[in-house]
Structure formats: C-alpha cells, structure tokens
Design a protein around this motif. Structure first.
Motif, PDB file in Angstrom:
ATOM      1  N   SER A 238      -4.764  -6.622   7.600  1.00 36.36           N
ATOM      2  CA  SER A 238      -5.184  -5.595   8.568  1.00 36.36           C
ATOM      3  C   SER A 238      -6.615  -5.149   8.302  1.00 36.36           C
ATOM      4  O   SER A 238      -7.391  -4.919   9.244  1.00 36.36           O
ATOM      5  N   SER A 239      -6.989  -5.036   7.033  1.00 31.65           N
ATOM      6  CA  SER A 239      -8.363  -4.639   6.701  1.00 31.65           C
ATOM      7  C   SER A 239      -9.371  -5.671   7.175  1.00 31.65           C
ATOM      8  O   SER A 239     -10.424  -5.331   7.740  1.00 31.65           O
ATOM      9  N   ILE A 240      -9.059  -6.927   6.954  1.00 35.13           N
ATOM     10  CA  ILE A 240      -9.950  -8.000   7.421  1.00 35.13           C
ATOM     11  C   ILE A 240     -10.048  -7.992   8.936  1.00 35.13           C
ATOM     12  O   ILE A 240     -11.130  -8.186   9.508  1.00 35.13           O
ATOM     13  N   ALA A 241      -8.917  -7.743   9.614  1.00 31.72           N
ATOM     14  CA  ALA A 241      -8.916  -7.696  11.081  1.00 31.72           C
ATOM     15  C   ALA A 241      -9.804  -6.570  11.595  1.00 31.72           C
ATOM     16  O   ALA A 241     -10.590  -6.751  12.536  1.00 31.72           O
ATOM     17  N   PHE A 242      -9.717  -5.389  10.973  1.00 30.70           N
ATOM     18  CA  PHE A 242     -10.532  -4.250  11.402  1.00 30.70           C
ATOM     19  C   PHE A 242     -12.024  -4.516  11.172  1.00 30.70           C
ATOM     20  O   PHE A 242     -12.855  -4.246  12.045  1.00 30.70           O
ATOM     21  N   ILE A 243     -12.354  -5.039  10.020  1.00 30.50           N
ATOM     22  CA  ILE A 243     -13.763  -5.306   9.709  1.00 30.50           C
ATOM     23  C   ILE A 243     -14.325  -6.389  10.622  1.00 30.50           C
ATOM     24  O   ILE A 243     -15.437  -6.262  11.164  1.00 30.50           O
ATOM     25  N   GLY A 244     -13.560  -7.455  10.811  1.00 29.54           N
ATOM     26  CA  GLY A 244     -14.010  -8.537  11.688  1.00 29.54           C
ATOM     27  C   GLY A 244     -14.213  -8.080  13.123  1.00 29.54           C
ATOM     28  O   GLY A 244     -15.199  -8.427  13.772  1.00 29.54           O
ATOM     29  N   SER A 245     -13.290  -7.256  13.623  1.00 29.26           N
ATOM     30  CA  SER A 245     -13.394  -6.741  14.987  1.00 29.26           C
ATOM     31  C   SER A 245     -14.606  -5.836  15.145  1.00 29.26           C
ATOM     32  O   SER A 245     -15.343  -5.913  16.139  1.00 29.26           O
ATOM     33  N   SER A 246     -14.827  -4.972  14.160  1.00 26.18           N
ATOM     34  CA  SER A 246     -15.972  -4.068  14.203  1.00 26.18           C
ATOM     35  C   SER A 246     -17.286  -4.844  14.213  1.00 26.18           C
ATOM     36  O   SER A 246     -18.213  -4.526  14.980  1.00 26.18           O
ATOM     37  N   GLY A 247     -17.368  -5.872  13.362  1.00 30.55           N
ATOM     38  CA  GLY A 247     -18.580  -6.690  13.327  1.00 30.55           C
ATOM     39  C   GLY A 247     -18.819  -7.423  14.630  1.00 30.55           C
ATOM     40  O   GLY A 247     -19.972  -7.537  15.093  1.00 30.55           O
ATOM     41  N   LEU A 248     -17.732  -7.902  15.242  1.00 28.64           N
ATOM     42  CA  LEU A 248     -17.866  -8.635  16.505  1.00 28.64           C
ATOM     43  C   LEU A 248     -18.329  -7.716  17.632  1.00 28.64           C
ATOM     44  O   LEU A 248     -19.162  -8.100  18.462  1.00 28.64           O
ATOM     45  N   ILE A 249     -17.803  -6.508  17.671  1.00 26.45           N
ATOM     46  CA  ILE A 249     -18.253  -5.534  18.679  1.00 26.45           C
ATOM     47  C   ILE A 249     -19.743  -5.237  18.492  1.00 26.45           C
ATOM     48  O   ILE A 249     -20.506  -5.157  19.460  1.00 26.45           O
TER      49      ILE A 249
ATOM     50  N   LEU B 109     -16.279  -0.598   7.180  1.00 26.30           N
ATOM     51  CA  LEU B 109     -16.350  -1.565   6.089  1.00 26.30           C
ATOM     52  C   LEU B 109     -16.028  -0.891   4.756  1.00 26.30           C
ATOM     53  O   LEU B 109     -15.239  -1.420   3.961  1.00 26.30           O
ATOM     54  N   PHE B 110     -16.610   0.267   4.524  1.00 24.83           N
ATOM     55  CA  PHE B 110     -16.361   1.003   3.277  1.00 24.83           C
ATOM     56  C   PHE B 110     -14.901   1.415   3.178  1.00 24.83           C
ATOM     57  O   PHE B 110     -14.287   1.357   2.101  1.00 24.83           O
ATOM     58  N   THR B 111     -14.316   1.833   4.301  1.00 24.29           N
ATOM     59  CA  THR B 111     -12.916   2.281   4.317  1.00 24.29           C
ATOM     60  C   THR B 111     -11.951   1.160   3.947  1.00 24.29           C
ATOM     61  O   THR B 111     -10.954   1.390   3.247  1.00 24.29           O
ATOM     62  N   ASN B 112     -12.244  -0.052   4.400  1.00 24.81           N
ATOM     63  CA  ASN B 112     -11.297  -1.156   4.242  1.00 24.81           C
ATOM     64  C   ASN B 112     -11.614  -2.111   3.103  1.00 24.81           C
ATOM     65  O   ASN B 112     -10.731  -2.844   2.650  1.00 24.81           O
ATOM     66  N   ALA B 113     -12.863  -2.127   2.655  1.00 26.14           N
ATOM     67  CA  ALA B 113     -13.254  -3.102   1.629  1.00 26.14           C
ATOM     68  C   ALA B 113     -12.487  -2.895   0.331  1.00 26.14           C
ATOM     69  O   ALA B 113     -12.119  -3.859  -0.349  1.00 26.14           O
ATOM     70  N   ARG B 114     -12.237  -1.635  -0.028  1.00 26.61           N
ATOM     71  CA  ARG B 114     -11.557  -1.349  -1.293  1.00 26.61           C
ATOM     72  C   ARG B 114     -10.163  -1.980  -1.317  1.00 26.61           C
ATOM     73  O   ARG B 114      -9.756  -2.573  -2.320  1.00 26.61           O
ATOM     74  N   GLU B 115      -9.434  -1.860  -0.207  1.00 25.93           N
ATOM     75  CA  GLU B 115      -8.088  -2.427  -0.167  1.00 25.93           C
ATOM     76  C   GLU B 115      -8.116  -3.949  -0.253  1.00 25.93           C
ATOM     77  O   GLU B 115      -7.264  -4.565  -0.895  1.00 25.93           O
ATOM     78  N   ILE B 116      -9.116  -4.553   0.367  1.00 27.42           N
ATOM     79  CA  ILE B 116      -9.242  -6.010   0.293  1.00 27.42           C
ATOM     80  C   ILE B 116      -9.512  -6.438  -1.139  1.00 27.42           C
ATOM     81  O   ILE B 116      -8.884  -7.368  -1.662  1.00 27.42           O
ATOM     82  N   LEU B 117     -10.453  -5.757  -1.792  1.00 28.64           N
ATOM     83  CA  LEU B 117     -10.804  -6.110  -3.171  1.00 28.64           C
ATOM     84  C   LEU B 117      -9.625  -5.908  -4.116  1.00 28.64           C
ATOM     85  O   LEU B 117      -9.372  -6.724  -5.010  1.00 28.64           O
ATOM     86  N   LEU B 118      -8.870  -4.813  -3.914  1.00 28.51           N
ATOM     87  CA  LEU B 118      -7.702  -4.574  -4.753  1.00 28.51           C
ATOM     88  C   LEU B 118      -6.638  -5.641  -4.545  1.00 28.51           C
ATOM     89  O   LEU B 118      -6.021  -6.120  -5.502  1.00 28.51           O
ATOM     90  N   SER B 119      -6.438  -6.020  -3.286  1.00 25.77           N
ATOM     91  CA  SER B 119      -5.436  -7.031  -2.977  1.00 25.77           C
ATOM     92  C   SER B 119      -5.817  -8.376  -3.568  1.00 25.77           C
ATOM     93  O   SER B 119      -4.984  -9.066  -4.165  1.00 25.77           O
ATOM     94  N   VAL B 120      -7.078  -8.745  -3.412  1.00 26.17           N
ATOM     95  CA  VAL B 120      -7.541 -10.018  -3.967  1.00 26.17           C
ATOM     96  C   VAL B 120      -7.409 -10.010  -5.484  1.00 26.17           C
ATOM     97  O   VAL B 120      -6.981 -11.001  -6.092  1.00 26.17           O
ATOM     98  N   ASN B 121      -7.758  -8.887  -6.105  1.00 25.61           N
ATOM     99  CA  ASN B 121      -7.657  -8.786  -7.557  1.00 25.61           C
ATOM    100  C   ASN B 121      -6.206  -8.940  -8.029  1.00 25.61           C
ATOM    101  O   ASN B 121      -5.924  -9.638  -9.004  1.00 25.61           O
TER     102      ASN B 121
END
Length: 474
Positions: free
Chosen positions: A295-306, A456-468
C-alpha cells in the motif's frame, strides 16, 4: 521457514519484473507511435474493439484460466485433468460465442467489419493465457516471464509493420499473431502436450473438473463486472459524446496503467506465495506485512505519477491528445484503489471464496455504470472534455467503494492488520494533490511536489521497516 517464504516471494517478483516490466514499458513507449499514426477517432475505435474482445475472453473461456492456476498450484491435483479441462472448456465456450457473434454488430456498430478479427483475438488470447497460466502453476516462472517479453516484442514489431498500412485491422492482427505464436511456443517448450487427455478419457478426474468449474463460474460475472468498471466509461463516452472524446480518454488511461504494470509484476508472484502458505497464523502475519509495504508503494507511486502527469504527456502523445493530461490525476486515484482492492481479492482466492469476489465487484460495477450514466451527460453539457472527466470521477468513486467493502468483508476470512491512520492520511494527501493538479490551482507547481514529499515521508518508513524485516528475519 518464514525467511524462505519471503525470499521466494521476492525472488519470483524479481523474475517477473525482469521478464515483464521491460516488455510492458516497451508497449507504453509505443503510445506516441499509435497516437501519431491513428486519428483520435481511429484510436477510440481500436480501444473499443480491444476492450470488447477482453470482455468476451472470460465469457468464452468461462473463467476457467483462473481455475487452472488456482488448482494447478495444488501439489496433489491431477495436472493432466487441470490442463485438459481448461482447454476443452475454452474450445466449447468459444464455439458458443462464435455462434452468437452475428448479433454483436447490432449492439455495437463499430464492430462492423471487425467481428471475425475480434473473435480471432479472443481465441488466441484465451489459449495463450491457458498455456502460460498452466506453465506458471508448474513452476516455469522464468519461462513465463520470457514468454511475456517475446509476446510484447513480436506485438511491437508487427504493429510497426502493419499499422501504417492496415491501421485498425493492423493493430488487431498484430495482437492475434503475437498471442497465437507465443501460446504455441509455451505449449511446446513447457511440454504441455504431455498433459493433454482425449475429450472423453476415463483418466479425466471428473470431480476435479467440477470443482474447477464451480470455482471459475462466479469469476465470469465478476470479470464482466470488472470490465464494466474499467471499460464501460469508454462506450458511454462514445454513446453520449463522441469517439474522439473516447480517444483522448483512452490515451490518458495509458499513463496510470504504469501502476498496473508494476503491480502485476508483484501479483504474479504473490498468487503463488499466497496459495502455498498454509499455516493460519503465519497467513495473517504474511498478508499484513506484505500489505503494509504494498500500500505504501502504491501511494508513493500514484503521488509521483500525478505530479509528473502534465510533463509526461508533452512527449508521450501527439499534440492533438495533449489536453487529455487533465484526466490523469483522477484516473490515477481510481487505479490506486483498484490496486488495493485487487490485493484484497487474494484473500478470496486463498479461501476459495470466488462468490464474495463476484458480489463485491458487482456492487462496484452497479455504482460505476450508474454514475457514468449521470455524470457523463451532465458534465458533458459544458463541453465534451468535461463529459469524459465525469467518467473518470465515476471510475474513482466506484473503486473507492470496492476497496471499502473488501477492506471490511475480508476481515471475516483473514484478520489482516491495517495501519489505519497512515492509510487515511495518505488518501487525503493523494486526493488533495490530484485536485490541485487537475484544477491548476495557484502555486500548483509548488504545492503538488510538496504534497508528494509529505506522502513520501509518511510511507517510506513503513517500506524500509518491511524490507528490513523481510531481509533480516521474515
């Protein structure tokens, strides 16, 4: 065990990314070629023909390809019965569709002169999907990915050769030849002929065939409703406004499809991992972790595309199509909720609850077509442009409804843990960004990138934690 599970998911995703992303990007990059050769009316007709063909595919195949991979993934299933049941179901279903095809042109005048070509597209696509889905269920992941590359490259080459001379028919022929050729290649390389039983063979597992049909049948109306959600707006734009307006709308839709391309790379790997995970407690943990990052990747990707929507259309389409960039923000919002809804549908697949998937999609389709019938003519009173924008708004609302229903309903079958505050905040930011971009509000060129950074700041932390977690301990 857990670490192995996540590594397999990541490994399969990388394989599909290598095999599929490059090929899908190539198709995306062909958009300038299509829009510079075809007029807006011709492109609108091509879009309508391909999409009605995609509607016919699940009807002709009775949705059996969904059952082929679902039951093919089960280690104790009879693979010969799975493949043979799939093939014969497709052939019988296609024969019925072909017999009923003469009535199509009375409902869809743009089908006139293209009926046989559309039917050929349906058959070729259905057979290729059968072959690649069965190969995927058998573990031929790399071959599956390579087939996607081959199909797209052949399609592109054929379009370059045929489109300038045959225009609409050239586009259809390119798809037909590519699907048929790559389907046969997969059939041969995966040695699927070894799994082909005679139609009335006693070796056929009739019980398995019945279970496959029982699982697949609810997915037919579901797929039809999914088509209504995705494509009915195109036909209603043609009906209420014009083919030219549909050409603009169809071109804009290609940009949010980038999100679908990336998500589908993951979906191919995810459906394998979701089915193979058997421990109930581990399933909750597995789904929750993956959903958080997804979901975090989806939000960031959508925001960048807009944020880059206007810029990207300056070189992605012909000059007659440039104005369509204003449809991209609302269509990106719709795509975002579509991606989240599709992820939740994997819960239904895991629990063999195809009926729930069907019912939730039907509700969404009803909302979609109702809003389309209201908003397209209502907003179209001002101009054709705003009429098509009404279709985008209808699509967004219907996908939002689908997401909310599934978010609550799937909890009955799997208690997925949501980060609700982060999700709500991300949705608000994304909506504000889309609104500012579409309206070109004062200082939009500052506000839109600023909102992207916040999201990006809101969602990046969750992505990094998940990847870790995935890399460290699963």
């Amino acid at each position: 065990m857990a670490q192995n599970r996540y590594k397999k998911l990541m490994g399969n995703t990388i394989i599909f990314a290598i095999g599929t992303f490059s090929s899908k990007v190539l198709v995306f990059l062909m958009l300038p070629f299509y829009t510079n050769i075809l007029s807006t009316g011709e492109y609108g007709t091509v879009d309508a023909l391909i999409n009605v063909g995609q509607l016919m595919i699940p009807i002709a195949s009775v949705g059996i390809n969904n059952a082929v991979i679902r039951f093919g993934l089960e280690s104790n299933s009879d693979k010969k019965s799975v493949f043979s049941s799939g093939l014969y179901t497709i052939l019988i279903g296609f024969a019925c569709l072909a017999a009923a095809s003469p009535i199509l042109r009375y409902f869809m005048d743009y089908m006139s002169g293209y009926t046989i070509a559309v039917l050929a597209f349906v058959l070729a696509s259905s057979l290729r999907t059968l072959c690649i889905q069965f190969a995927l269920s058998m573990g031929y992941n790399k071959m599956y990915a390579a087939n996607g590359i081959g199909n797209t490259f052949l399609n592109v080459i054929l379009n370059i050769l045929l489109l300038p001379h045959f225009r609409i028919m050239g586009y259809l022929l390119a798809n037909i030849i590519a699907d048929l050729t790559l389907g046969l290649i997969m059939f041969a390389l995966a040695k699927e002929y070894r799994y082909l039983l005679p139609p009335f063979s006693r070796k056929m597992d009739r019980g398995l065939a019945r279970r496959m049909r029982k699982y697949a049948l609810p997915l037919v109306p579901q797929t039809v409703c999914q088509w209504i959600i995705n494509m009915s707006d195109r036909y209603l734009i043609i009906f209420f406004i014009s083919r030219e307006a549909n050409g603009l709308y169809a071109a804009a839709n290609k940009i949010p499809n980038v999100l679908l391309i990336v998500a589908n790379l993951f979906a191919d790997a995810w459906q394998i991992s979701a089915v193979k995970e058997s421990d109930p407690k581990e399933q909750v943990e597995f789904f929750s972790k993956v959903l958080g990052a997804y979901s975090s990747i989806a939000f960031i990707g959508s925001s960048g595309l807009i944020m880059i929507s206007k810029f990207v259309m300056t070189f992605m389409v012909g000059k007659d199509y440039f104005i369509s960039w204003q449809y991209i923000p609302i269509l990106t919002l719709a795509t975002t909720f579509g991606l989240l809804s599709t992820f939740l549908a994997s819960v239904y697949m895991l629990r063999l609850r195809s009926r729930n998937s069907m019912v939730t999609t039907m509700i969404c389709a009803i909302v979609n077509i109702t809003l389309n019938c209201i908003l397209i003519p209502l907003m179209g009173r001002n101009s054709e442009f705003y009429g098509a924008l009404g279709a985008g708004i209808a699509t967004f609302i219907s996908y939002l409804v689908l997401f909310l229903i599934r978010a609550f309903n799937t909890q009955r079958y799997l208690k997925i843990r949501w980060n609700i505050p982060k999700t709500v905040f991300s949705v608000v930011i994304l909506f504000a960004q889309a609104l500012i971009m579409t309206l070109q509000a004062p200082l939009w060129f500052i506000l839109v990138p600023a909102l992207f950074l916040v999201l990006l700041f809101t969602n990046a932390r969750e992505i990094l934690l998940s990847v870790n977690k995935l890399l460290r301990r699963g």
